[in-house]
Design an enzyme around this catalytic site. Sequence first.
Site, PDB file in Angstrom:
ATOM      1  N   CYS B 244       0.936  -1.300   0.266  1.00 55.72           N
ATOM      2  CA  CYS B 244       0.163  -0.322  -0.448  1.00 55.72           C
ATOM      3  C   CYS B 244       0.773   0.705   0.003  1.00 55.72           C
ATOM      4  O   CYS B 244       1.956   1.144   1.286  1.00 55.72           O
ATOM      5  CB  CYS B 244      -1.442  -0.636   1.814  1.00 55.72           C
ATOM      6  SG  CYS B 244      -2.070   1.744   1.229  1.00 55.72           S
ATOM      7  N   CYS B 247       0.127   3.492   3.562  1.00 58.66           N
ATOM      8  CA  CYS B 247       0.414   2.646   4.883  1.00 58.66           C
ATOM      9  C   CYS B 247       0.934   1.778   4.824  1.00 58.66           C
ATOM     10  O   CYS B 247       1.505   0.927   5.933  1.00 58.66           O
ATOM     11  CB  CYS B 247      -1.029   1.886   6.125  1.00 58.66           C
ATOM     12  SG  CYS B 247      -1.684   0.980   5.213  1.00 58.66           S
ATOM     13  N   CYS B 269      -5.151   0.299   0.147  1.00 54.17           N
ATOM     14  CA  CYS B 269      -5.679  -0.322   0.251  1.00 54.17           C
ATOM     15  C   CYS B 269      -7.298  -0.175   0.067  1.00 54.17           C
ATOM     16  O   CYS B 269      -8.056   1.224  -0.149  1.00 54.17           O
ATOM     17  CB  CYS B 269      -5.547   0.127   2.052  1.00 54.17           C
ATOM     18  SG  CYS B 269      -4.366  -0.971   2.973  1.00 54.17           S
ATOM     19  N   CYS B 275      -6.411   1.165   6.325  1.00 54.39           N
ATOM     20  CA  CYS B 275      -5.102   1.775   6.085  1.00 54.39           C
ATOM     21  C   CYS B 275      -5.129   2.822   7.245  1.00 54.39           C
ATOM     22  O   CYS B 275      -3.839   3.673   7.519  1.00 54.39           O
ATOM     23  CB  CYS B 275      -5.876   2.641   4.899  1.00 54.39           C
ATOM     24  SG  CYS B 275      -4.107   3.051   4.206  1.00 54.39           S
TER      25      CYS B 275
END
Lengths: 261, 296
Positions: B244, B247, B269, B275
């Site tokens: 991601c 994150c 995400c 997230c």
Amino acid sequence: MTLMEPVTTTDQPLLKVESLTKRYGPRIGCADVSLDLYPGEVLGIVGESGSGKSTLLSCLAGHQRADLGRISYDGRDVLAMTETDRRRLSRTDWAYVHQNPRDGLRMGVSAGGNVGERLMAVGARHYGQIRGKAVDWLGRVEIAADRVDDRPSAFSGGMQQRLQIARNLVTGPRLVFMDEPTGGLDVSVQARLLDLLRGLVRDLGLSVIIVTHDLAVVRLLAHRLMVMKSGRVVEQGLTDQVLDDPQHAYTQLLVSSVLQV
Amino acid sequence: MTEHLEAGAYNFAYLDEQTKRMIRRAILKGIAVPGYQVPFASREMPMPYGWGTGGVQVTAACLVPEDRLKVIDQGADDTTNAVSIRRFFQRTAGVAVTEATPEATVIQTRHRIPETPLKQGQILVYQVPIPEPLRFLEPRETETRKMHELEEYGLMHVKLYEDIARHGQIATSYAYPVRVEGRYVMDPSPIPKFDNPKLSGNPAIQLFGAGREQRIYALPPWTKAESLDFDDHPFETSKAPHDCDLCGAKDSYLDEVITDDAGGRMFVCSDTDFCAGRRARGMKGRLWAPKPEGVA
């Protein structure tokens, strides 16, 4: 080579039908039909359109329910079976070849998928083996292995019919119902299909009930012959006997109606 | 329960009590026969078919005033479908809402299972467009019902066979059929097959509502749901091969977002709550930049 293969005889008939009757309202589909089919035997049913031969076949195959009579297969009462058992039987031990291959094939699924369907229906879960068997069966019905991923809609009529036969025989059935398997094919393709069928029937020891109005087909394939008219059996006996020395007026008409080329 | 109503015009959670009772009966039957599609008298809802009318009716039948509702659409809490359904229940039921998966008691979802593992006592309600897994193989409803009755599921494998024959692998990537407790084959709604393993043995109650098709089915807690496959082509999950970008999560399902018209893209995400929770705990992805001071 003799024209007829020897009939392997055993004491017990594979399929035993007693006074089977099917009515459509007040009209008769077929009435009071009895027959015994022994393992390895090919029974032809002939008659004109509307004589009840297709009704009889679909009653035997369980597509329609007969009104009266008994059908026993391998000692089991077919009409008293649960639907689960009957459908399992028709997926494994039985096969049904439709006149129109489009009725018997999945036109949106590849040739390999069509042949593999019955295998997957009885629990095959190995892609490689299913595919291997599909290719093997395509070879047996003279379809090239590189057509395995083509859809039946890309096949000619004769190939579709051969594919339908492969799809039906892949689970090693013992009893095959055929409804006009050569209908709608031109004569040279018919001849090759008949050759193929004869070879398969002999090699696999199949019992076959074949419905047709083409006397040449039964002359080549059938050991015994039943002639139907207006829903009733009017004459039966060995194929050559019935065709060469017809007794019933209708059979005489039928035999004499064949065009001589 | 009238104190929850905005104008006193609606019953609690919009549907009248008799309707909710009818739906609860279908839900109970669905839970008693896991994976079986129970017909129910689906009602017209104040939203179009395809927007989750089945899920909304199931949620309405499950809600009690003490519930805390979360609604997600493709994993996101802030998309149109999620926002409007959440507001619908805020207005007609007056229940508390949340975006945090662990705090919710009822979660209505469209096409995702939250990344945060669910726990006992939670209810996950799926919106289902087409409940019949055999539909595109066999168009006749009478025939598909018979196939379910007699457990004739060979056709399902024909579909997977065709996938492998044509693409070299099982190309079905969403709405991947599962076999429930060795009996019914079930369409898990169009969740990505990445989420399929979460269906099985889940401690939460999973309910599936199809409004237009008028079917409800269910997976009770801890029910086994096996994804169909071949011995030599086993079931595999799939996701974009990235982390991601916000994150940095390596194991969550990702959405691809096009960022410019020069081929720029980022992967984030699809589960926005998951997230945001990770970022709040200080985890950062490749492209994460906190908002500058003074910007709303």
